[in-house]
Design a protein around this motif. Structure first.
Motif, mmCIF file in Angstrom:
data_model
loop_
_atom_site.group_PDB
_atom_site.id
_atom_site.type_symbol
_atom_site.label_atom_id
_atom_site.label_comp_id
_atom_site.label_asym_id
_atom_site.label_seq_id
_atom_site.Cartn_x
_atom_site.Cartn_y
_atom_site.Cartn_z
ATOM 1 N N VAL A 35 1.150 -1.653 -0.348
ATOM 2 C CA VAL A 35 -0.225 0.099 -0.110
ATOM 3 C C VAL A 35 1.109 1.368 -0.033
ATOM 4 O O VAL A 35 0.496 2.080 -0.364
ATOM 5 N N SER A 42 -2.747 7.547 2.241
ATOM 6 C CA SER A 42 -3.470 6.071 3.058
ATOM 7 C C SER A 42 -3.483 6.620 4.735
ATOM 8 O O SER A 42 -3.001 7.100 5.427
ATOM 9 N N ALA A 140 -6.372 4.317 0.472
ATOM 10 C CA ALA A 140 -6.410 3.345 1.132
ATOM 11 C C ALA A 140 -6.796 3.364 2.594
ATOM 12 O O ALA A 140 -5.987 4.178 3.003
ATOM 13 N N PHE A 159 -7.393 -6.301 -0.672
ATOM 14 C CA PHE A 159 -8.138 -5.081 -1.207
ATOM 15 C C PHE A 159 -9.204 -5.298 -1.766
ATOM 16 O O PHE A 159 -9.127 -6.231 -2.494
ATOM 17 N N GLY A 183 -4.611 -2.472 -6.385
ATOM 18 C CA GLY A 183 -5.336 -0.896 -6.109
ATOM 19 C C GLY A 183 -5.548 -0.579 -6.508
ATOM 20 O O GLY A 183 -6.256 0.515 -6.543
ATOM 21 N N VAL A 193 -8.278 -1.816 3.083
ATOM 22 C CA VAL A 193 -7.531 -2.983 2.945
ATOM 23 C C VAL A 193 -7.066 -3.905 4.785
ATOM 24 O O VAL A 193 -6.788 -2.579 5.479
#
Length: 312
Positions: A35, A42, A140, A159, A183, A193
């Motif tokens: 990620v 994120s 994310a 994911f 992603g 996630v």
């Protein structure tokens, strides 16, 4: 003189196979790093519950000695256990982390949300969560969900693609063969996630024991005033319990999961240390959410319905 044996190729000893917990930790660390490499922004959902605590612990190890490359986010219902909020703030300060708080109470105060008749605020977390994701421009969002917790969560990918409204559609989830995670998402969409997807409740507690991780004290047996409602021991609070026909008593209990006080039940227990908790879990035949979360008892599809609306 005996001649020396001819030199041959030198072979290093074969590495020892990973233990079960080492393999789970390595998988979760790999997910965090994927990620970090794939998404610009994120955040990690951190409530002070055991799963988010373990998730943060693995993340800190995954990027050490560098700082954590993402912030923390807590969707605060306003009905949290005080011990858990105190733990949350202590951990954030200890590691010098950034914590964003999306407050359900503020949404109620300004009329964007309306209090439910049953006082439960867990379902009210969806709108503040989606607003925080949108305002933070997060591609994310890490969550501590595990597949063993509940039927709808068993369908999740690591994911999990969410649409522009935060909704989850099982038909749009991508295959994840050979630990290859996709992603890609359209503008307005994001990916949830779940690094602990393949962990069980028992794995989490064994890892806590192995790593010596500190937890909020309510995860261990303690005496607390509680009352009975719908087969669960609930703690009194500003959220509205107990009612006139419900009486308080003092019992030795602990919590298997932590959430809104209005829907998170305690279980009778004398387990005051991690080893004793592990023994209890190993003997249990009821999942933690099935045993202590009223919001999951509303219907067989309660969790799945909320996930389609944007809830975790």
């Amino acid at each position: 003189m005996t001649p020396a044996a001819p030199a041959g190729p030198q072979h290093s000893p074969a590495p020892s196979p990973m233990t079960h917990l080492e393999a789970l930790e390595a998988e979760a660390a790999h997910v965090f790093r994927e990620v970090a490499g794939e998404f610009d922004r994120s955040t990690l959902l951190f409530s002070g519950g055991k799963d988010s605590i373990v998730m943060l612990h693995v993340a800190l190890k995954a990027f050490a000695p560098a700082p954590l490359p993402f912030s923390l986010l807590h969707v605060d219902t306003g009905h949290n256990f005080p011990e858990v909020i105190a733990y949350r703030d202590r951990i954030v300060e200890k590691h010098g982390l950034r914590l964003d708080v999306a407050s359900v109470q503020s949404y109620i105060d300004d009329g964007r949300l309306r209090e439910r008749p049953d006082g439960t605020r867990n379902p009210l977390q969806t709108v503040p969560l989606l607003d925080a994701v949108r305002e933070g421009r997060f591609g994310a969002v890490f969550g501590g969900g595990r597949r063993d917790e509940e039927k709808a969560r068993a369908k999740e990918r690591i994911f999990s693609l969410r649409d522009e409204f935060g909704g989850w559609d099982p038909r749009r989830q991508r295959p994840e063969l050979w630990q290859l995670y996709n992603g890609r998402h359209q503008p307005g969409e994001h990916v949830r996630v779940f690094p602990l997807s393949n962990w069980t409740e028992l794995d989490v507690w064994q890892y806590i024991e192995q790593e010596g991780i500190e937890l909020p004290e309510i995860y261990f047996a303690h005496w607390r005033k509680v009352f009975r409602r719908d087969g669960m021991w609930l703690a009194p609070g500003d959220w509205g319990g107990p009612r006139d026909d419900e009486s308080l008593c003092e019992r030795q209990v602990r919590y298997r999961t932590v959430g809104d006080m209005s829907c998170t039940g305690a279980v009778d227990s004398s387990a005051g240390a991690v080893g004793a908790v592990i023994a209890e879990i190993a003997a249990s035949r009821v999942t933690e959410r099935g045993a202590s979360r009223a919001d999951d008892r509303l219907s067989e599809a309660a969790m799945e319905d909320r996930k389609r609306e944007g809830y975790f």
